[in-house]
Scaffold this motif. Structure first.
Motif, PDB file in Angstrom:
ATOM      1  N   ILE A  37       0.840  -1.199   0.000  1.00 23.97           N
ATOM      2  CA  ILE A  37       0.000   0.000   0.000  1.00 23.97           C
ATOM      3  C   ILE A  37       0.878   1.254   0.000  1.00 23.97           C
ATOM      4  O   ILE A  37       2.061   1.203   0.351  1.00 23.97           O
ATOM      5  CB  ILE A  37      -0.929   0.028   1.238  1.00 23.97           C
ATOM      6  CG1 ILE A  37      -0.098   0.088   2.532  1.00 23.97           C
ATOM      7  CG2 ILE A  37      -1.874  -1.153   1.225  1.00 23.97           C
ATOM      8  CD1 ILE A  37      -0.919   0.369   3.770  1.00 23.97           C
ATOM      9  N   PRO A  38       0.327   2.395  -0.417  1.00 25.27           N
ATOM     10  CA  PRO A  38       1.086   3.652  -0.296  1.00 25.27           C
ATOM     11  C   PRO A  38       1.451   3.898   1.165  1.00 25.27           C
ATOM     12  O   PRO A  38       0.597   3.821   2.042  1.00 25.27           O
ATOM     13  CB  PRO A  38       0.100   4.703  -0.819  1.00 25.27           C
ATOM     14  CG  PRO A  38      -0.887   3.947  -1.644  1.00 25.27           C
ATOM     15  CD  PRO A  38      -0.999   2.593  -1.019  1.00 25.27           C
ATOM     16  N   LEU A  39       2.717   4.191   1.418  1.00 27.56           N
ATOM     17  CA  LEU A  39       3.171   4.312   2.804  1.00 27.56           C
ATOM     18  C   LEU A  39       2.582   5.546   3.476  1.00 27.56           C
ATOM     19  O   LEU A  39       2.701   6.658   2.963  1.00 27.56           O
ATOM     20  CB  LEU A  39       4.695   4.398   2.856  1.00 27.56           C
ATOM     21  CG  LEU A  39       5.471   3.102   2.626  1.00 27.56           C
ATOM     22  CD1 LEU A  39       6.956   3.348   2.825  1.00 27.56           C
ATOM     23  CD2 LEU A  39       5.000   1.995   3.555  1.00 27.56           C
ATOM     24  N   GLN A 105       6.730  11.054  -4.420  1.00 28.80           N
ATOM     25  CA  GLN A 105       5.496  11.829  -4.514  1.00 28.80           C
ATOM     26  C   GLN A 105       4.267  11.028  -4.112  1.00 28.80           C
ATOM     27  O   GLN A 105       3.413  11.539  -3.372  1.00 28.80           O
ATOM     28  CB  GLN A 105       5.320  12.350  -5.944  1.00 28.80           C
ATOM     29  CG  GLN A 105       4.076  13.214  -6.127  1.00 28.80           C
ATOM     30  CD  GLN A 105       4.014  13.839  -7.513  1.00 28.80           C
ATOM     31  OE1 GLN A 105       4.999  13.879  -8.246  1.00 28.80           O
ATOM     32  NE2 GLN A 105       2.841  14.327  -7.881  1.00 28.80           N
ATOM     33  N   TRP A 106       4.184   9.771  -4.571  1.00 31.24           N
ATOM     34  CA  TRP A 106       2.978   8.975  -4.322  1.00 31.24           C
ATOM     35  C   TRP A 106       3.218   7.832  -3.330  1.00 31.24           C
ATOM     36  O   TRP A 106       2.284   7.115  -2.993  1.00 31.24           O
ATOM     37  CB  TRP A 106       2.445   8.418  -5.649  1.00 31.24           C
ATOM     38  CG  TRP A 106       2.013   9.510  -6.581  1.00 31.24           C
ATOM     39  CD1 TRP A 106       2.732  10.024  -7.622  1.00 31.24           C
ATOM     40  CD2 TRP A 106       0.794  10.250  -6.540  1.00 31.24           C
ATOM     41  NE1 TRP A 106       2.036  11.034  -8.241  1.00 31.24           N
ATOM     42  CE2 TRP A 106       0.837  11.200  -7.589  1.00 31.24           C
ATOM     43  CE3 TRP A 106      -0.327  10.220  -5.712  1.00 31.24           C
ATOM     44  CZ2 TRP A 106      -0.198  12.097  -7.832  1.00 31.24           C
ATOM     45  CZ3 TRP A 106      -1.370  11.117  -5.962  1.00 31.24           C
ATOM     46  CH2 TRP A 106      -1.297  12.034  -7.019  1.00 31.24           C
ATOM     47  N   HIS A 107       4.458   7.623  -2.929  1.00 35.48           N
ATOM     48  CA  HIS A 107       4.803   6.684  -1.852  1.00 35.48           C
ATOM     49  C   HIS A 107       4.435   5.240  -2.162  1.00 35.48           C
ATOM     50  O   HIS A 107       3.988   4.493  -1.295  1.00 35.48           O
ATOM     51  CB  HIS A 107       4.153   7.133  -0.537  1.00 35.48           C
ATOM     52  CG  HIS A 107       4.354   8.590  -0.251  1.00 35.48           C
ATOM     53  ND1 HIS A 107       5.603   9.136  -0.033  1.00 35.48           N
ATOM     54  CD2 HIS A 107       3.471   9.640  -0.184  1.00 35.48           C
ATOM     55  CE1 HIS A 107       5.483  10.441   0.167  1.00 35.48           C
ATOM     56  NE2 HIS A 107       4.213  10.766   0.078  1.00 35.48           N
ATOM     57  N   ILE A 108       4.620   4.856  -3.441  1.00 34.60           N
ATOM     58  CA  ILE A 108       4.438   3.466  -3.859  1.00 34.60           C
ATOM     59  C   ILE A 108       5.759   2.947  -4.419  1.00 34.60           C
ATOM     60  O   ILE A 108       6.619   3.721  -4.820  1.00 34.60           O
ATOM     61  CB  ILE A 108       3.330   3.320  -4.922  1.00 34.60           C
ATOM     62  CG1 ILE A 108       3.630   4.224  -6.136  1.00 34.60           C
ATOM     63  CG2 ILE A 108       1.965   3.620  -4.329  1.00 34.60           C
ATOM     64  CD1 ILE A 108       2.650   4.060  -7.279  1.00 34.60           C
ATOM     65  N   PHE A 110       8.183  -0.042  -6.799  1.00 34.44           N
ATOM     66  CA  PHE A 110       8.307  -0.517  -8.176  1.00 34.44           C
ATOM     67  C   PHE A 110       7.202  -1.504  -8.529  1.00 34.44           C
ATOM     68  O   PHE A 110       6.658  -1.465  -9.634  1.00 34.44           O
ATOM     69  CB  PHE A 110       9.692  -1.167  -8.340  1.00 34.44           C
ATOM     70  CG  PHE A 110       9.857  -1.956  -9.605  1.00 34.44           C
ATOM     71  CD1 PHE A 110      10.169  -1.318 -10.795  1.00 34.44           C
ATOM     72  CD2 PHE A 110       9.727  -3.339  -9.603  1.00 34.44           C
ATOM     73  CE1 PHE A 110      10.342  -2.052 -11.964  1.00 34.44           C
ATOM     74  CE2 PHE A 110       9.894  -4.078 -10.761  1.00 34.44           C
ATOM     75  CZ  PHE A 110      10.201  -3.430 -11.945  1.00 34.44           C
ATOM     76  N   THR A 111       6.879  -2.397  -7.607  1.00 32.07           N
ATOM     77  CA  THR A 111       5.874  -3.427  -7.869  1.00 32.07           C
ATOM     78  C   THR A 111       4.544  -2.826  -8.283  1.00 32.07           C
ATOM     79  O   THR A 111       3.902  -3.290  -9.233  1.00 32.07           O
ATOM     80  CB  THR A 111       5.680  -4.298  -6.616  1.00 32.07           C
ATOM     81  OG1 THR A 111       6.949  -4.804  -6.196  1.00 32.07           O
ATOM     82  CG2 THR A 111       4.749  -5.449  -6.894  1.00 32.07           C
ATOM     83  N   VAL A 112       4.116  -1.781  -7.589  1.00 31.91           N
ATOM     84  CA  VAL A 112       2.835  -1.133  -7.873  1.00 31.91           C
ATOM     85  C   VAL A 112       3.004  -0.079  -8.970  1.00 31.91           C
ATOM     86  O   VAL A 112       2.099   0.135  -9.785  1.00 31.91           O
ATOM     87  CB  VAL A 112       2.280  -0.496  -6.589  1.00 31.91           C
ATOM     88  CG1 VAL A 112       0.981   0.247  -6.862  1.00 31.91           C
ATOM     89  CG2 VAL A 112       2.067  -1.564  -5.524  1.00 31.91           C
ATOM     90  N   GLN A 113       4.154   0.559  -9.003  1.00 30.38           N
ATOM     91  CA  GLN A 113       4.414   1.627  -9.964  1.00 30.38           C
ATOM     92  C   GLN A 113       4.212   1.166 -11.406  1.00 30.38           C
ATOM     93  O   GLN A 113       3.739   1.919 -12.256  1.00 30.38           O
ATOM     94  CB  GLN A 113       5.846   2.137  -9.771  1.00 30.38           C
ATOM     95  CG  GLN A 113       6.245   3.320 -10.644  1.00 30.38           C
ATOM     96  CD  GLN A 113       7.673   3.759 -10.355  1.00 30.38           C
ATOM     97  OE1 GLN A 113       8.353   3.174  -9.512  1.00 30.38           O
ATOM     98  NE2 GLN A 113       8.136   4.781 -11.048  1.00 30.38           N
ATOM     99  N   TYR A 274      10.143   5.520   1.361  1.00 27.43           N
ATOM    100  CA  TYR A 274      10.348   5.620   2.807  1.00 27.43           C
ATOM    101  C   TYR A 274      10.878   6.991   3.221  1.00 27.43           C
ATOM    102  O   TYR A 274      11.099   7.231   4.411  1.00 27.43           O
ATOM    103  CB  TYR A 274      11.326   4.544   3.277  1.00 27.43           C
ATOM    104  CG  TYR A 274      10.751   3.147   3.284  1.00 27.43           C
ATOM    105  CD1 TYR A 274       9.970   2.705   4.351  1.00 27.43           C
ATOM    106  CD2 TYR A 274      10.973   2.275   2.235  1.00 27.43           C
ATOM    107  CE1 TYR A 274       9.433   1.423   4.361  1.00 27.43           C
ATOM    108  CE2 TYR A 274      10.444   0.990   2.229  1.00 27.43           C
ATOM    109  CZ  TYR A 274       9.671   0.569   3.293  1.00 27.43           C
ATOM    110  OH  TYR A 274       9.136  -0.685   3.294  1.00 27.43           O
ATOM    111  N   ALA A 275      11.102   7.893   2.269  1.00 26.28           N
ATOM    112  CA  ALA A 275      11.712   9.187   2.572  1.00 26.28           C
ATOM    113  C   ALA A 275      10.753  10.101   3.314  1.00 26.28           C
ATOM    114  O   ALA A 275       9.552  10.137   3.036  1.00 26.28           O
ATOM    115  CB  ALA A 275      12.176   9.863   1.288  1.00 26.28           C
ATOM    116  N   ARG A 276      11.312  10.888   4.243  1.00 27.48           N
ATOM    117  CA  ARG A 276      10.511  11.910   4.918  1.00 27.48           C
ATOM    118  C   ARG A 276      10.187  13.047   3.961  1.00 27.48           C
ATOM    119  O   ARG A 276       9.150  13.698   4.102  1.00 27.48           O
ATOM    120  CB  ARG A 276      11.276  12.446   6.114  1.00 27.48           C
ATOM    121  CG  ARG A 276      11.564  11.421   7.206  1.00 27.48           C
ATOM    122  CD  ARG A 276      12.506  11.999   8.245  1.00 27.48           C
ATOM    123  NE  ARG A 276      12.941  10.982   9.200  1.00 27.48           N
ATOM    124  CZ  ARG A 276      13.977  11.125  10.013  1.00 27.48           C
ATOM    125  NH1 ARG A 276      14.680  12.255   9.990  1.00 27.48           N
ATOM    126  NH2 ARG A 276      14.320  10.164  10.835  1.00 27.48           N
ATOM    127  N   GLY A 277      11.084  13.307   3.023  1.00 28.74           N
ATOM    128  CA  GLY A 277      10.883  14.358   2.030  1.00 28.74           C
ATOM    129  C   GLY A 277      11.866  14.187   0.893  1.00 28.74           C
ATOM    130  O   GLY A 277      12.860  13.458   1.001  1.00 28.74           O
TER     131      GLY A 277
END
Length: 561
Positions: A37-39, A105-108, A110-113, A274-277
């Motif tokens: 899921i999107p993190l 940007q969307w927090h997904i 490679f598998t979902v991308q 996993y990045a904060r920004g």
């Protein structure tokens, strides 16, 4: 009897089936589980140092140390080799950031991308390629790590290197190497239980330890040799009979550098999510992926040059150099202790490079195949167990051609990267519909029976011009067609460009639905209030609560500090 067996099987399936917290949108079905899921904000824990450590794994290692060797042996000068490394590492960071931005940007991952590019079922095509590479490279890395363990064991017990070979003659290895592989595999296994959110301490330890170890090797070599050896000042020496001039050799070398890490470029969003920004990702990538990567190559070059002055021969492979250092020290306890700690540092980096780059990445990819039953941890364990099936001792010690094919797999990956970039930036203008990536009904990404047919010809056309060069290189043809080799020397750039253009044209001629559309509601509680405002998305109550809780925790920590 039959009904009893069916009940037991059903009960077993239910026990091993994954379950998530539905209140956190961690539904588990055919397309989703907690790791796909999107993190949400509270799981995005990576700061700039995490990415510095992540890139350090691909910088502070034996392969990067030996990079100048492959260029110098072709006849290029030290200056030309370092120019290739500087340009190549910069392009690697650039392409990685290009692909990883979707995760930022969307927090997904490679598998979902790939689902919006290839279609829900079509995404299995790039996914299966990645899984195959993860299995094989994990096995090869375990074997290379085992050779470092063998050095450590030899430093503790010198008689280890002279142990009787208990393996059959049919195996292209010896007992000491095989025992090193077993030890490395078992020591690495417990680290599979660490979740990516908790990688900060391993990154910190490996960065400091291996970085100090490499500097120590260079200082020792310079001190013992009392200066830099002749290798550092070697000029260009391309043979007069060579078919290629300096420019073509440099082009091929840059292509080789990027192609060697193409598998890591494709799944950049697996970790960028996993990045904060975005600043954390960019700063960590540039400082480590580019600057540290270049410095390690230079340190390896200086150390090898000085060791040539000491031993009278060029020794590029650190394990071989460490063993030679013990011999030169006549087996003294001081020499063995120094070699042990240096070899241990290289082995430690190898452990986490393999776990992060192959096992965890393989776990994420396998989760995309069977979300009901496989998460990151289970997939990583499966990837690690597969090392015994792959039998890396057969690949590394015997099948040189097979390793060459693996290293050249960027021929097939570069077109995928080109399509991913074009689709995300040009066609969709960085807008996607998140909830559509997790269902097959009422979705823009089902296309035709789950496959976006536009991706197939675009991908095939991307690698068709360069596959001939790969074939003649693997076969070792003495006088292959020059045109095939020239195309192969630019395989990454050609594959990327051709597939990107063809995919763009096909989407213009046959536009699918949903291009440029995005959801105005945060269905999964993915975004912070600031992110939602920037994207024009209405934040959910979950994301607001997590956002407030996260910053409240930060304020408490700051007050205590």
């Amino acid at each position: 009897m039959a009904s009893s067996i069916r009940r037991r099987v059903a009960g077993l399936k239910e026990k091993i089936r994954l379950h998530g917290d539905e209140t956190q949108h961690e539904q588990t079905d055919h397309w989703s589980n907690r790791d796909l899921i999107p993190l949400p904000p509270h799981r995005r824990t990576w700061g700039w140092f995490h990415f510095y450590g992540f890139w350090t794994l691909s910088s502070l290692n034996i392969t990067n140390w030996q990079t100048p060797n492959s260029f110098l042996t072709q006849g290029l000068s030290v200056g030309q080799s370092m120019a290739i490394i500087i340009i190549g590492r910069l392009l690697i960071v650039g392409f990685s950031t290009l692909i990883a931005w979707c995760g930022l940007q969307w927090h997904i991952g490679f598998t979902v991308q790939n689902r919006y590019t290839w279609g829900m079922r079509g995404s299995y095509i790039p996914l299966l390629q990645r899984i195959l590479l993860n299995f094989i490279w994990n096995a090869v890395q375990c074997w290379n790590g085992g050779r470092l363990v063998a050095v450590c064991l030899t430093a503790i017990w010198p008689s280890y290197a002279k142990m009787n070979n208990f393996l059959p003659e049919s195996m292209p290895t010896n007992g000491s190497e095989f025992v090193g592989f077993i030890v490395f595999w078992f020591v690495s296994t417990p680290f599979l239980w660490i979740r990516p959110e908790k990688f900060k301490i391993p990154f910190l330890v490996t960065s400091i330890y291996c970085g100090c170890g490499m500097l120590a090797m260079m200082i020792w070599a310079l001190s013992t040799a009392k200066g830099v050896g002749p290798l550092l000042y070697s000029g260009a020496s391309v043979p007069a009979t060579s078919r290629w001039n300096d420019s073509w050799l440099m082009m091929a070398s840059i292509n080789q550098m990027i192609g060697g890490i193409a598998a890591g470029i494709t799944n950049g969003s697996d970790f960028s999510r996993y990045a904060r920004g975005w600043k954390d990702y960019v700063i960590g990538s540039i400082t480590s992926g580019w600057i540290t990567g270049v410095l390690v190559c230079f340190v390896g070059l200086v150390t090898t040059s000085a060791s040539q002055k000491i031993y009278g021969e060029v020794i590029w492979n650190p394990p071989d150099l460490l063993l030679r250092m013990m011999e030169n020290g006549e087996g003294t306890s001081a020499a063995r202790a120094g070699v042990f700690f240096l070899a241990f540092g290289f082995a430690l980096t190898n452990v986490f490079e393999n776990i992060c780059g192959n096992a965890v990445a393989g776990g994420i990819d396998l989760a995309g195949l069977w979300p009901h039953y496989i998460n990151i941890r289970r997939g990583a364990i499966i990837t690690f167990i597969a090392a015994w099936v792959v039998q890396p001792w057969q690949l590394v010690n015997r099948a040189v051609t097979f390793i060459l094919v693996l290293s050249s797999f960027s021929v097939f990956l570069a077109p995928i990267i080109g399509m991913m970039a074009t689709d995300f930036y040009v066609l969709r203008r960085r807008r996607i519909q998140l909830s559509h990536l997790y269902r097959i009904h009422n979705t823009s990404y089902w296309y035709c029976r789950g496959v976006n047919w536009r991706a197939i010809p675009a991908w095939l056309c991307g690698w068709a011009p360069t596959i001939g060069g790969l074939v003649v290189s693997v076969r070792g043809d003495i006088d292959p067609p020059r045109a095939l080799q020239e195309l192969y020397f630019m395989a990454f750039f050609i594959g990327f460009s051709i597939s990107a253009v063809i995919f763009y044209v096909l989407n213009l001629l046959f536009p699918p639905g949903g291009l440029g559309d995005y959801e105005t509601t945060d269905v999964y509680g993915t975004f912070t209030a600031r992110e939602a405002e920037k994207l024009g998305v209405v934040p959910s109550s979950d994301s607001l609560e997590n956002h407030d809780s996260h910053y409240a925790t930060q304020e408490v920590v700051q007050e205590k500090t």
